[in-house]
Design a protein around this motif. Structure first.
Motif, short mmCIF file in Angstrom:
data_model
loop_
_atom_site.label_atom_id
_atom_site.label_comp_id
_atom_site.label_asym_id
_atom_site.label_seq_id
_atom_site.Cartn_x
_atom_site.Cartn_y
_atom_site.Cartn_z
N TRP A 38 75.15 35.29 39.69
CA TRP A 38 74.76 34.77 41.07
C TRP A 38 73.60 34.19 41.19
O TRP A 38 73.48 32.90 41.84
CB TRP A 38 75.07 35.89 41.98
N LYS A 42 72.74 30.06 41.66
CA LYS A 42 72.11 29.53 43.00
C LYS A 42 70.96 28.63 42.55
O LYS A 42 70.42 27.65 43.24
CB LYS A 42 71.47 30.79 43.89
N THR A 98 77.78 30.67 44.03
CA THR A 98 78.89 31.32 44.40
C THR A 98 78.49 32.53 45.19
O THR A 98 77.29 32.65 45.59
CB THR A 98 79.33 31.86 42.91
N ASP A 99 79.41 33.24 45.87
CA ASP A 99 79.32 34.23 46.77
C ASP A 99 79.21 35.55 46.30
O ASP A 99 80.04 36.04 45.06
CB ASP A 99 80.62 34.09 47.76
#
Length: 205
Positions: A38, A42, A98-99
């Protein structure tokens, strides 16, 4: 759990209590992996781009007649198969982020701290301060503890310490507010001040 508190460049100067729910967990590799992926996603700028056939300069006049030439029925010099033509299905600027739920991020940070404690790579010091911003002074203190790759974390860093650490390869400083799994796992040792321990326990409570 009880851990020793040392004075940077010297020996034990006291003891501190670490919360088991933050520093005493059984490390889960899957959580650490999810967090790092993640975080790396980012970080990507996503500015990669190529010119497709609609972006390049060129004629759309039919190259040869439709029939009778024995060649393919090309209709544009901007087609990908020609030199100077557009790229077929090339990358476009986009976000790679992404989350990851906030609860999972918080839990992964706990497991990263626990992983360092379990591996014996967590050091607690009383404070991270220097009288002068001299790299040589900090190097001698780090050599006393055999620290070559270390991440120092504090509530708010002493300016002299931060400036001295900036010149040492493999040594980085990070405030508690910027604590993240990738930087913690990247370094061989995690060095926390007593203020950093309190800040992390308050943040992850």
């Amino acid at each position: 759990m009880e851990v020793d508190v040392i004075k940077l460049g010297a020996d034990k100067s006291g003891a501190a209590t670490l919360k088991d729910e933050i520093f005493g967990l059984e490390p889960r590799v899957d959580l650490l992996h999810r967090y790092v992926i993640w975080q790396m996603n980012k970080r990507q700028q996503g500015t990669h781009a190529t010119k497709e056939r609609g972006d390049v300069r060129g004629s759309t006049r039919k190259i040869v007649r439709q029939k009778g030439s024995g060649g393919a029925r090309h209709g544009s010099k901007k087609a990908p198969q020609f030199r100077g033509g557009g790229v077929a299905h090339g990358p476009r600027p986009r976000s790679h982020a992404t989350d990851l739920p906030k609860k999972v991020r918080k839990l992964a940070l706990r497991h990263a701290l626990s992983a360092k404690q379990t591996a014996g790579e967590l050091i607690v010091i009383d404070e991270a301060k220097l009288d002068q911003a001299k790299t040589s002074e900090l190097v001698s203190k780090l050599k006393h503890h055999e620290l070559k790759s270390a991440l120092f974390m504090d509530g708010t860093f002493d300016e002299n310490f931060a400036r001295a650490a900036k010149n040492i390869q493999g040594v980085n400083v990070l405030p508690v507010a910027g604590a993240n799994v990738y930087d913690i796992l990247k370094h061989d040792k995690l060095v926390l001040t007593k203020a950093a321990v309190e800040g992390l326990e308050a943040r992850l409570a």
